[in-house]
Structure formats: structure tokens, C-alpha cells
Write a protein that holds these residues in place. Structure first.
Motif, PDB file in Angstrom:
ATOM      1  N   UNK A  44     -13.259 -33.704 -24.367  1.00 18.81           N
ATOM      2  CA  UNK A  44     -13.248 -32.752 -25.484  1.00 18.81           C
ATOM      3  C   UNK A  44     -13.644 -31.366 -24.983  1.00 18.81           C
ATOM      4  N   UNK A  47     -10.908 -29.876 -22.649  1.00 21.77           N
ATOM      5  CA  UNK A  47      -9.668 -29.458 -23.297  1.00 21.77           C
ATOM      6  C   UNK A  47      -9.890 -28.191 -24.119  1.00 21.77           C
ATOM      7  N   UNK A  51      -8.005 -24.761 -23.143  1.00 21.45           N
ATOM      8  CA  UNK A  51      -7.189 -24.110 -24.144  1.00 21.45           C
ATOM      9  C   UNK A  51      -7.613 -22.657 -24.324  1.00 21.45           C
ATOM     10  N   UNK A  52      -8.934 -22.454 -24.499  1.00 20.98           N
ATOM     11  CA  UNK A  52      -9.400 -21.105 -24.818  1.00 20.98           C
ATOM     12  C   UNK A  52      -9.144 -20.133 -23.680  1.00 20.98           C
ATOM     13  N   UNK A  90       0.588 -22.289 -37.742  1.00 18.52           N
ATOM     14  CA  UNK A  90       0.769 -23.451 -38.618  1.00 18.52           C
ATOM     15  C   UNK A  90       1.999 -23.289 -39.500  1.00 18.52           C
TER      16      UNK A  90
ATOM     17  N   UNK B   1       3.429 -34.331 -35.457  1.00 19.36           N
ATOM     18  CA  UNK B   1       3.199 -32.884 -35.371  1.00 19.36           C
ATOM     19  C   UNK B   1       3.712 -32.353 -34.025  1.00 19.36           C
ATOM     20  N   UNK B   3       3.862 -29.478 -31.251  1.00 18.59           N
ATOM     21  CA  UNK B   3       3.086 -28.309 -30.827  1.00 18.59           C
ATOM     22  C   UNK B   3       3.894 -27.454 -29.867  1.00 18.59           C
ATOM     23  N   UNK B   8      -2.813 -26.596 -26.413  1.00 21.50           N
ATOM     24  CA  UNK B   8      -3.200 -26.699 -27.819  1.00 21.50           C
ATOM     25  C   UNK B   8      -3.164 -28.157 -28.266  1.00 21.50           C
ATOM     26  N   UNK B  11      -6.164 -30.131 -26.970  1.00 23.91           N
ATOM     27  CA  UNK B  11      -7.396 -29.784 -27.677  1.00 23.91           C
ATOM     28  C   UNK B  11      -7.406 -30.425 -29.061  1.00 23.91           C
ATOM     29  N   UNK B  15     -10.029 -33.273 -30.356  1.00 22.99           N
ATOM     30  CA  UNK B  15     -10.820 -32.938 -31.543  1.00 22.99           C
ATOM     31  C   UNK B  15     -10.629 -33.986 -32.635  1.00 22.99           C
ATOM     32  N   UNK B  21     -12.124 -36.440 -38.765  1.00 23.25           N
ATOM     33  CA  UNK B  21     -11.336 -35.255 -38.419  1.00 23.25           C
ATOM     34  C   UNK B  21      -9.905 -35.708 -38.113  1.00 23.25           C
ATOM     35  N   UNK B  27      -6.485 -29.082 -35.941  1.00 21.34           N
ATOM     36  CA  UNK B  27      -5.706 -27.871 -35.669  1.00 21.34           C
ATOM     37  C   UNK B  27      -6.391 -26.649 -36.278  1.00 21.34           C
ATOM     38  N   UNK B  28      -6.892 -26.815 -37.506  1.00 19.61           N
ATOM     39  CA  UNK B  28      -7.582 -25.702 -38.166  1.00 19.61           C
ATOM     40  C   UNK B  28      -8.805 -25.275 -37.363  1.00 19.61           C
ATOM     41  N   UNK B  29      -9.595 -26.255 -36.884  1.00 17.71           N
ATOM     42  CA  UNK B  29     -10.807 -25.943 -36.122  1.00 17.71           C
ATOM     43  C   UNK B  29     -10.450 -25.254 -34.812  1.00 17.71           C
ATOM     44  N   UNK B  30      -9.416 -25.792 -34.140  1.00 20.62           N
ATOM     45  CA  UNK B  30      -9.043 -25.261 -32.837  1.00 20.62           C
ATOM     46  C   UNK B  30      -8.495 -23.834 -32.975  1.00 20.62           C
ATOM     47  N   UNK B  31      -7.682 -23.594 -34.005  1.00 23.27           N
ATOM     48  CA  UNK B  31      -7.156 -22.242 -34.213  1.00 23.27           C
ATOM     49  C   UNK B  31      -8.282 -21.271 -34.559  1.00 23.27           C
ATOM     50  N   UNK B  32      -9.297 -21.788 -35.256  1.00 20.41           N
ATOM     51  CA  UNK B  32     -10.462 -20.944 -35.539  1.00 20.41           C
ATOM     52  C   UNK B  32     -11.134 -20.519 -34.235  1.00 20.41           C
ATOM     53  N   UNK B  33     -11.302 -21.472 -33.318  1.00 20.83           N
ATOM     54  CA  UNK B  33     -11.930 -21.144 -32.031  1.00 20.83           C
ATOM     55  C   UNK B  33     -11.115 -20.097 -31.281  1.00 20.83           C
ATOM     56  N   UNK B  34      -9.792 -20.176 -31.383  1.00 26.79           N
ATOM     57  CA  UNK B  34      -8.928 -19.207 -30.694  1.00 26.79           C
ATOM     58  C   UNK B  34      -9.126 -17.790 -31.238  1.00 26.79           C
TER      59      UNK B  34
END
Lengths: 205, 205
Positions: A44, A47, A51-52, A90, B1, B3, B8, B11, B15, B21, B27-34
């Protein structure tokens, strides 16, 4: 919340920074990781870091991509002169899932929202306007959410390109397929009457 | 889904291994981190890794701890001959929050649940029985959740120590403080009538 361990507290604090994750949920998730093999936590963390630090954004449409030009923009079978303007990745995924669109996308990265401190310069608007001004775009489809911010963003872009020779459209709003009229809110229902389409057209879609 | 990026996708997949989850939330959490500074992702990943690899469990009560003996067990002001048996660290935190208990804890790490493949050997039961057999324990308080698995676990431990000179008790079950009788389930209400306590006692608590 009092923690018996600083390491646990740090992990819970970082986890609870995620949207919609409170301290209690964060603790539940972290304790779950403690019960799983160490490799799961490692994977986790790796990854997320990979990604970041390594992720790229398509230089043309700003979609998330592993390459300089994303798969959609690089695909010669897509209709390059039709561009669908969306808020984030999305929305691209949602529209791609419908298989109803063969053009390209332009990902703005958000909507104009002065309340959240997001102005036009925070979004990928300039590159879109430049693209249109170059003259290769025939149609621009606005596909932002139907909120005040979405409408503002649509209008802001429209004002900048209205002199250009380009068709602009927005995706249609109306009652959802399968929905009953009586449960639809009045604004949507009102709009769907004003924006009615010829019955013959509806038969084709 | 589908990608647009492998990084991405990885990750999101990692997650979504977390309990509760799904792919969409991931996806929402990961995009937030980005959208956040890179340091946030780095801190999250580091704190999870540090926790998973460095965390210790108290050698006496099996609570999560940064030291060999946890703060509670190491505290000379706690009543060492009274031990509260709990399922996991969250129960320790919940009871500590009440400030109603001055004894020590013993964290089992779960409940006996053959359906989930958890037998007595997967839990910290032997060390508890050994502790009692050494003879320094005066009272054992069972504070597991009031489920079939909790009752089974209580009874399993009780059978092993019933020959020892130790008082056993369970935390009381009954209607919650502030609750109306009519909304209480009948099993709880029935038990709270059977296990009624002298009114004078209730005045003191």
C-alpha cells in the motif's frame, strides 16, 4: 483519543487526513493492517508513493497517464476535432464506460469556485482556449456537473471562445432513464420540458 | 473499472483492500492525495510502514505499545491484582476513557470464532491463564462484547481457571443510560430485569 503508542497515533493521524475518514475509521483501518501480513502495508505504502511521485498528466488533455500523451489522445481512431470538457478523470472514466463518445477529452481539474479559492488560473482553461484558437476543433461539448460552479465554468470558457468558429454544446439534462416523473425535482423536470427534443430523435438514441 | 494509468490502478487496488473501502472510494481517496502536496502521501506511507514494522506489543497485557511493557502495566499506581479481559486495543481505549477502572488489562486479540478459523490458540489466552495460576490475580473482569463468540470465549477461559482462587465477574449488561425501555430489545431488557441490583447500589454509581 488517547493512544498507547506514538507509532499508532501517527499512522491514525495521517490516515484521518483522508476525506471522509475520521479518527475512529482511521483506527479501524490501521488495526486491520496490523492484523494482515506486513507485505500488505508495504505494498500500500509503495503504490501510493510510486503513484504520487511518478504519475504524469497527458500534455494535451491533462488526463492522468503513464505516458506523455494519454492512450485516448494517442489513439488515431478517435475523432480529434470533437472535445469533451470534463471536471476530472472520474468523468472521463464514466463517459468512456458508456462507449457513446469517440472524440477526445479535456480535463479541467475542477470547477471555478471562488468560495474554495479556485479561479480560472488554477484550472486547465488556457490550454483549452489555445487549442480552440488554433482552429482544429469543430465541436466543444461541456460535460461539467449541473451546479452553479459548473455553469459558471462553462460560461467563462464560452465567453473566451465565442468569437472562434466552433460549435459548443452541453450534455442534455433531464429525468434519468427509468425514473418516475413524480419523484423528479421541479427544476430538472421544468428544464426537461423546455429542452424537449423531437420524438423521432428520441427513437434513435 | 478502466484506468488510464497503471500507477493509479495499483494505488486504487491496494487502497481498496482496506475494509469498507470499495474501488470507487479508493479512487476518490487516491485522487484526493494527488491534489494534495506530495509530502502528505509521503507522510502517510512512512507512518504506515513505521507502524507496521516497528510496533511492539506489551509482553504482559499484549496491548499495542512502543516499549516492552506498556504504560498501563508499568504504572505502579494501577491495581495490579485486578485484570480486565478485553478483545482488542479499542476496548482498552474505551474503558480508559471512562476513568472508572484502575486495574490492568489483558488483550486477547479477538474472540473464539470457529467460523472464522479463530481457535483458543490464535488468542492470548494461555498467558492469561498462566498469570492467574501464578496466584497474584485477585479478580478477573470479563469485558468482551455480548455476542455468542464473546460468551464462548468467557466460558472457555472460566473453565481453565475455575479451580484457582480468583473472583470472576463480567461487566453488567442492561439498558443504556438515557435509553427508553420501549426501544430496548427484549433480550437486553429481560436480562436487565433478571440481573437487577439493589436500588441503594445504583444510587452510588
Amino acid at each position: 483519543m488517547e493512544f498507547s503508542s506514538k507509532l499508532l497515533e501517527n499512522a491514525v493521524n495521517e490516515m484521518s487526513q483522508l476525506p471522509g475518514v475520521g479518527k475512529r475509521t482511521a483506527l479501524r483501518l490501521v488495526l486491520h493492517l496490523l492484523r494482515q501480513p506486513e507485505s500488505q502495508t508495504l505494498n500500500l505504502a509503495d503504490s501510493l508513493n510510486a503513484m504520487r511521485s511518478k504519475i504524469k498528466f497527458c500534455k494535451s488533455c491533462h488526463n492522468i497517464s503513464d505516458t506523455d500523451l494519454c492512450e485516448i489522445c494517442a489513439n488515431p481512431h478517435r475523432v480529434a476535432n470533437t472535445i469533451c470538457v470534463v471536471e476530472d478523470i472520474r468523468d472521463v472514466m464514466a463517459i468512456e464506460n458508456t462507449s457513446s463518445f469517440r472524440g477526445l477529452y479535456h480535463v479541467l481539474g475542477g470547477k471555478i469556485s471562488p468560495m474554495d479559492g479556485i479561479g480560472p488560473n488554477e484550472l486547465n482553461i488556457k490550454s483549452l482556449v489555445d487549442k480552440v484558437k488554433e482552429g482544429h476543433v469543430k465541436e466543444l461539448i461541456f460535460a461539467l456537473g449541473s451546479t452553479m460552479e459548473g455553469d459558471t465554468t462553462n460560461f467563462y470558457i464560452y465567453k473566451q471562445i465565442q468569437e472562434c468558429n466552433v460549435i459548443t454544446s452541453t450534455i442534455s439534462r433531464g429525468i434519468s432513464v427509468g425514473n418516475e416523473l413524480e419523484y423528479t425535482d421541479e427544476i430538472t423536470l421544468g428544464r426537461s420540458i423546455i429542452n424537449r427534443i423531437p420524438f423521432e430523435t428520441s427513437l434513435k438514441s
